[in-house]
Scaffold this motif. Structure first.
Motif, PDB file in Angstrom:
ATOM      1  N   TYR A 171       0.832  -1.203   0.000  1.00 32.54           N
ATOM      2  CA  TYR A 171       0.000   0.000   0.000  1.00 32.54           C
ATOM      3  C   TYR A 171       0.863   1.248   0.000  1.00 32.54           C
ATOM      4  O   TYR A 171       1.855   1.341   0.723  1.00 32.54           O
ATOM      5  N   THR A 172       0.489   2.208  -0.811  1.00 29.16           N
ATOM      6  CA  THR A 172       1.090   3.535  -0.750  1.00 29.16           C
ATOM      7  C   THR A 172       0.084   4.540  -1.264  1.00 29.16           C
ATOM      8  O   THR A 172      -0.675   4.256  -2.194  1.00 29.16           O
ATOM      9  N   SER A 173       0.053   5.707  -0.631  1.00 28.46           N
ATOM     10  CA  SER A 173      -0.826   6.772  -1.109  1.00 28.46           C
ATOM     11  C   SER A 173      -0.088   7.676  -2.085  1.00 28.46           C
ATOM     12  O   SER A 173      -0.693   8.539  -2.723  1.00 28.46           O
ATOM     13  N   LYS A 174       1.235   7.464  -2.195  1.00 28.65           N
ATOM     14  CA  LYS A 174       2.028   8.254  -3.133  1.00 28.65           C
ATOM     15  C   LYS A 174       1.783   7.757  -4.558  1.00 28.65           C
ATOM     16  O   LYS A 174       1.714   6.556  -4.798  1.00 28.65           O
ATOM     17  N   LEU A 176      -5.935   6.777  -7.735  1.00 29.61           N
ATOM     18  CA  LEU A 176      -6.489   7.559  -6.638  1.00 29.61           C
ATOM     19  C   LEU A 176      -7.769   6.922  -6.092  1.00 29.61           C
ATOM     20  O   LEU A 176      -8.006   6.928  -4.876  1.00 29.61           O
ATOM     21  N   LEU A 177      -8.584   6.363  -6.974  1.00 32.62           N
ATOM     22  CA  LEU A 177      -9.800   5.676  -6.531  1.00 32.62           C
ATOM     23  C   LEU A 177      -9.440   4.471  -5.661  1.00 32.62           C
ATOM     24  O   LEU A 177     -10.085   4.219  -4.636  1.00 32.62           O
ATOM     25  N   LYS A 178      -8.415   3.747  -6.049  1.00 36.24           N
ATOM     26  CA  LYS A 178      -7.988   2.587  -5.268  1.00 36.24           C
ATOM     27  C   LYS A 178      -7.550   3.010  -3.867  1.00 36.24           C
ATOM     28  O   LYS A 178      -7.851   2.338  -2.875  1.00 36.24           O
ATOM     29  N   VAL A 179      -6.846   4.147  -3.778  1.00 31.37           N
ATOM     30  CA  VAL A 179      -6.435   4.658  -2.466  1.00 31.37           C
ATOM     31  C   VAL A 179      -7.670   4.959  -1.611  1.00 31.37           C
ATOM     32  O   VAL A 179      -7.724   4.612  -0.432  1.00 31.37           O
ATOM     33  N   PHE A 226      -7.459   9.226   2.554  1.00 30.88           N
ATOM     34  CA  PHE A 226      -8.730   9.274   1.819  1.00 30.88           C
ATOM     35  C   PHE A 226      -8.983  10.685   1.309  1.00 30.88           C
ATOM     36  O   PHE A 226      -9.330  10.896   0.137  1.00 30.88           O
ATOM     37  N   ARG A 227      -8.789  11.666   2.169  1.00 37.72           N
ATOM     38  CA  ARG A 227      -9.033  13.061   1.803  1.00 37.72           C
ATOM     39  C   ARG A 227      -8.026  13.562   0.772  1.00 37.72           C
ATOM     40  O   ARG A 227      -8.382  14.303  -0.143  1.00 37.72           O
ATOM     41  N   VAL A 228      -6.777  13.146   0.902  1.00 37.14           N
ATOM     42  CA  VAL A 228      -5.759  13.557  -0.067  1.00 37.14           C
ATOM     43  C   VAL A 228      -6.089  13.020  -1.462  1.00 37.14           C
ATOM     44  O   VAL A 228      -5.960  13.724  -2.464  1.00 37.14           O
ATOM     45  N   ALA A 229      -6.553  11.768  -1.525  1.00 35.36           N
ATOM     46  CA  ALA A 229      -6.917  11.178  -2.819  1.00 35.36           C
ATOM     47  C   ALA A 229      -8.095  11.921  -3.440  1.00 35.36           C
ATOM     48  O   ALA A 229      -8.137  12.137  -4.660  1.00 35.36           O
ATOM     49  N   ILE A 230      -9.058  12.323  -2.612  1.00 33.97           N
ATOM     50  CA  ILE A 230     -10.187  13.108  -3.116  1.00 33.97           C
ATOM     51  C   ILE A 230      -9.702  14.463  -3.616  1.00 33.97           C
ATOM     52  O   ILE A 230     -10.090  14.920  -4.701  1.00 33.97           O
ATOM     53  N   ARG A 231      -8.841  15.108  -2.853  1.00 36.08           N
ATOM     54  CA  ARG A 231      -8.334  16.432  -3.233  1.00 36.08           C
ATOM     55  C   ARG A 231      -7.541  16.368  -4.534  1.00 36.08           C
ATOM     56  O   ARG A 231      -7.667  17.239  -5.403  1.00 36.08           O
ATOM     57  N   ARG A 232      -6.734  15.321  -4.684  1.00 34.33           N
ATOM     58  CA  ARG A 232      -5.967  15.166  -5.920  1.00 34.33           C
ATOM     59  C   ARG A 232      -6.883  14.907  -7.115  1.00 34.33           C
ATOM     60  O   ARG A 232      -6.629  15.384  -8.230  1.00 34.33           O
ATOM     61  N   THR A 233      -7.944  14.140  -6.895  1.00 34.97           N
ATOM     62  CA  THR A 233      -8.902  13.871  -7.965  1.00 34.97           C
ATOM     63  C   THR A 233      -9.590  15.155  -8.387  1.00 34.97           C
ATOM     64  O   THR A 233      -9.723  15.445  -9.589  1.00 34.97           O
ATOM     65  N   ARG A 234     -10.019  15.949  -7.422  1.00 31.79           N
ATOM     66  CA  ARG A 234     -10.677  17.219  -7.741  1.00 31.79           C
ATOM     67  C   ARG A 234      -9.728  18.149  -8.478  1.00 31.79           C
ATOM     68  O   ARG A 234     -10.122  18.825  -9.435  1.00 31.79           O
TER      69      ARG A 234
END
Length: 202
Positions: free
Chosen positions: A10-13, A35-38, A58-66
């Motif tokens: 797992y990595t959020s990077k 990002l969805l997988k994260v 979770f929030r970082v992945a949403i922010r990056r998607t936006r």
């Protein structure tokens, strides 16, 4: 006993290998899938209240998607872009208060150092109230994450990203991703230089 889990899996990077000649829409989808997988990997941890980092990632992945939906203009059909920008704005707002509370509680010792010891009893009351509010916010967030609305948003987004059906054309969808990235970056660079040139000694 031990658990057969590899933490390095797992990595959020963001770690992606993209072909420079790949169409921009295809490359954007690869980024969004990651990002969805994260997001998906962190939802269970949020619900189980294991660690505050689950919500953070979770929030970082949403922010990056936006951010990607806003910056990658013309890559996806405009109606789809607007719909999902609205959807992810909604997802992002769901956890705002809980994240604020997490930050306050994590910095409790720092706040205690800022005031004299005779005021610490008052801080204990404050942080006790914040901890109780967090419990309430956590229950509220779990209800929202398991709501039909959120499940539909994530399901429709996943379907959009993995769909093999041809989607309506857009201005930049078929442009090679390297070419488009260079164009976007150069525009941002010029804006920074323009703004910087307005800075004077005063």
């Amino acid at each position: 006993d031990h658990v057969e889990v590899d933490p390095s899996a797992y990595t959020s990077k963001i770690k992606l290998q993209l072909n420079p000649e790949m169409p921009a829409r295809e490359a954007a989808k690869e980024l969004m899938k990651f990002l969805l997988k994260v997001m998906q990997q962190n939802i269970e941890g949020i619900k189980d209240n294991i660690d505050v980092e689950y919500l953070h990632d979770f929030r970082v992945a949403i922010r990056r998607t936006r951010s990607a939906l806003s910056q990658l203009k013309g890559v996806f059909p405009e109606d789809s872009t607007q719909k999902f920008k609205t959807d992810f704005a909604y997802l992002g707002k769901l956890s705002n208060r809980m994240r604020d509370l997490d930050v306050y509680l994590l910095k409790k010792e720092e706040y205690q150092k800022l005031v004299p010891p005779n005021l610490h009893p008052g801080l204990e009351v404050l942080f006790g109230n914040l901890a109780r509010e967090r419990k309430t916010e956590h229950k509220k967030l779990v209800r929202n994450l398991t709501s039909q609305k959120v499940l539909t948003i994530l399901r429709e987004w996943e379907s959009f990203l993995y769909s093999e059906d041809p989607q309506p054309d857009s201005n930049n969808g078929q442009v090679p991703v390297l070419e488009l990235a260079q164009s976007f970056i150069y525009k941002k660079f010029k804006r920074i230089i323009k703004d910087g040139n307005r800075i004077t000694d005063e």
